[in-house]
Enzyme design. Sequence first.
Site, PDB file in Angstrom:
ATOM      1  N   LYS A  46      31.550  58.778  36.238  1.00 22.47           N
ATOM      2  CA  LYS A  46      30.667  58.076  37.177  1.00 22.47           C
ATOM      3  C   LYS A  46      29.378  57.715  36.433  1.00 22.47           C
ATOM      4  O   LYS A  46      28.873  58.509  35.637  1.00 22.47           O
ATOM      5  CB  LYS A  46      30.369  58.992  38.373  1.00 22.47           C
ATOM      6  CG  LYS A  46      29.561  58.314  39.491  1.00 22.47           C
ATOM      7  CD  LYS A  46      29.421  59.243  40.707  1.00 22.47           C
ATOM      8  CE  LYS A  46      28.637  58.581  41.840  1.00 22.47           C
ATOM      9  NZ  LYS A  46      28.514  59.459  43.030  1.00 22.47           N
ATOM     10  N   SER A  95      29.635  57.630  47.550  1.00 18.49           N
ATOM     11  CA  SER A  95      29.131  56.745  46.523  1.00 18.49           C
ATOM     12  C   SER A  95      30.005  56.674  45.269  1.00 18.49           C
ATOM     13  O   SER A  95      29.843  55.764  44.463  1.00 18.49           O
ATOM     14  CB  SER A  95      27.735  57.212  46.109  1.00 18.49           C
ATOM     15  OG  SER A  95      27.795  58.476  45.464  1.00 18.49           O
ATOM     16  N   SER A 113      30.119  62.257  48.801  1.00 15.57           N
ATOM     17  CA  SER A 113      30.380  61.161  47.865  1.00 15.57           C
ATOM     18  C   SER A 113      31.582  61.347  46.948  1.00 15.57           C
ATOM     19  O   SER A 113      31.967  60.406  46.256  1.00 15.57           O
ATOM     20  CB  SER A 113      29.143  60.901  46.998  1.00 15.57           C
ATOM     21  OG  SER A 113      28.177  60.183  47.719  1.00 15.57           O
TER      22      SER A 113
END
Lengths: 484, 481
Positions: free
Chosen positions: A76, A151, A175
């Site tokens: 990420k 997210s 997330s």
Amino acid sequence: MHDQTMAQLALGLKRRDFSSVELTQHYLERIQRLDATYNSFITITEQQALQQAEEADRRLAQGDAPTLCGIPIAHKDLFCTDGVRTSCGSKMLDNFVPPYSATIVENLQAAGAVMLGKTNMDEFAMGSSNETSYYGPVKNPWAIDCVPGGSSGGSAAAVAAQLAAGATASDTGGSIRQPAALCGLTGLKPTYGRVSRWGMIAFASSLDQAGTLTRTAEDSALMLNAMASFDTLDSTCVDQPLEDYTANLNQPLKGLKIGVPKEYFSEGLHPETGAAVEAAIKVYEGLGASVQEISLPHSHLAVPAYYVIAPAECSANLSRFDGVRYGYRCETPKDLMDLYQRSRSEAFGDEVKRRILVGAYALSAGYYDAYYSKAQKVRRLIKQDFVDAFTQVDVIMGPTSPSPAFAFGAKTKDPVAMYLEDIYTIATNLAGLPGLSIPCGLVENKPVGLQLIGNYFAEGRLLNIAHQFQQTTDFHTRSAPGIE
Amino acid sequence: MEWETVIGLEVHVQLATKTKIFSGASTAYGAAPNTQACAIDLAMPGTLPVANEAAFRYAVMFGLAVHAEIGKRSVFERKNYFYPDLPKGYQTTQLAEPIVGPGYVDLELSEGRTKRVRIHHAHLEEDAGKSLHEDYHGMSGIDLNRAGTPLIEVVTEPDMRSAEEAVAFAKKLHNIATSLEICDGDMSQGSMRFDVNISVRPKGQETLGTRTETKNLNSFRFMEEAIALEVERQIDVLEDGGKIVQETRLYNGETKVARSMRTKEDSDDYRYFPCPDLLPVILDDQYINEVRQQMPELPEARRERFVADYGLTEYDATQLTAERAVADYFEATVKACGEAKLAANWIMADLSAYLNKEELSITQSKVTPIQLAGLITRLTDGTLSSKIAKQVFEAMTLGEGDADTIIEARGLKQVSDTGALEKLVDEVIANNTKQVDNYRSADEAKRPKMLGFFVGQIMKASKGQANPQAVNDILKKKLEG
């Protein structure tokens, strides 16, 4: 190769069915060819990936390489990667190349995992649909007109589209787990303090925790084995003995006590999602577990408390992005105030600005007691709810998110509707507990997630419970339609 | 109307830890800009603070030295404001739960008066960097070497009633911090900085007047000047029927002018909240006791030791221990010459006069303790008369070397040789027959005074080098012989 789990790939590499370079080239080729559709990567690190793969092949040839050695993964884009742009999904850090790596990046690199690139995400991890990214929305591989969740939407889409064998992710209010649910993956958020936060760009420091998005619980265990460490660079990292999270995967579940909070099956839960979750819990009964209804009486306060605490922390955490030392700076500032105001106004997106404003408001003189202090009290009550529950049960189960993946734009005009996406996941972060989402069915041909919440540092137990489910069901083995 | 001044201080004490409070970067002063700022000090994304144990140890030492309660649980908070030399956009500091709780300091004032000043609390925090406004043509430079240097901010109660008391408190604090070796005490480098809260009220009035805060005073003299100026200003305003505006002021020590920096109306809301990156720090009694054991000698203990071990008077011991560097200088001198009383006298008189005249601190003295000890040794062994010793001392202050070198180079050795002195005495007697007759016919009681004339003549003839005691003896023998 790309439809295999990390555990299967590890076997293939050990047996020399294929080399890490071949495997890495295969994934890189897929990313090049297919990611224009999904937009799951912000940066592709082809050169580094091939170098790491060559190194992994050398280690594999020598024997006794770690399990993850040579397996291509994605990070990420909020984990700092030495020498590789780390944007956090924001225009603010579009030009930011850190001179250091996050501890988890280093740990995975030491374990021989190959980094394919950096995945898309909601800006500064603020969002539940990956629509707030400066780099554009990510498409859900299961339904191209729908969001992948957020997210960690890029990490989830990349793994679901089989562009990476697994991915790192982070979870502040859901997330990891919500995108896992929406993309049909296994998503693990460990106990707060289990995994170092060093090098992970902070959203809300007391809630942020790094974790994994993989296809199976076994793969999560393999990744967590490599990621978890006690890190003196992070004062909130807990000096807890490391364990082999794969060791107890096969332990039978006979006698397992499952608690199902009645508050998690209330108004707002999509009926078919609820039905899929209830069916999954029935599977556990078949495996010898007992189920009882429990109450987490302060559940309804989790979202309000979270949307005071997380913005408050973020309002301070994001102050460093001021255009002075790194990151975006506006053109020709006329004075210091102009430099601050325009740099921040031009580089932050609406959701980030909204949360900074809410947070600054909640902390300001005259409002602190009514908002921040009150929210902290609520947080303690929520934590106590869980502590009480875990005196009766071993694991708590319920839905991960209220409904399957929704269409782009469906909730962007209504922040509160978007915030309610995390209604079942947020309390876990407030309490600091580990949580896991596993696929447990399809609604409207889109995946549904079952959430498992464990006691502190019970990641091994959670993974065992998830793995046993995956031994008797095949939801986790299904690929999104149209995946080549 | 008679006015009373009320003063409270906030003192920033830079702690002499090797590394910063939340990072491993060096705290050494004077390096090229930004060479001692690591990723944490630059507030790079993803970096995290880790508290420095030494900063806690030093703060605990300070707390014990000012008789304070030690905060067994202390919590760092974030103080939010934007400034270019504040990289994170917040200062990590303590507010509700500081490391040092209420305590006090006792002051010795002029004419033997004493005063107790209460400490409200002292907290740990990080220093900011520096903005550099010169040499950047329309831009500002930022140097973050100082960012993250540990500080304790000491906050007093409004217990001081004059500039004298405030300066005495400041000096005492300086003495305590340097004696504990938790601060290098170098005020010119900002190691100790004072914010002075000043108000006035009619004598006898209970309630406090509106105060102003004069910030960042970095010398005792500036502090004294700034207080005098502000007290005068406030009284003028009030006597003209005006009101004091609560404001922050700056005093310029060069121009001797103070100005308003900002008023309370535009002061910031700092939005403090506990720093989620740092856990509360819990200290137990065992730790606190260990720190207590390791504490260097405090000024008051040292004063008592000076009286007991060196036989100094209470007054001399107080003077010599008022500043750590002076006490160190004294002990180094005594160690080298063994003469405590003489060393004390020389330091308090000649050395002190020289340092005052040259505006030097004792650590900048051209005369080292070893050199002073050498001078004292030459005085006690009769090589020098006290008059010549003063000449030698002056030569030392000019950097002419140690006592023996100066005596040799200038030919200042005291003449004690009986033959040479007798010759001088004979010459003086021969040239002053009238005075000799007067002496011989005078009463016994008047003679000592009259002898002074002859001694003076001989000392003059010997350019001061004759040993006065020997001259006396020879003179008496010859005149009365």
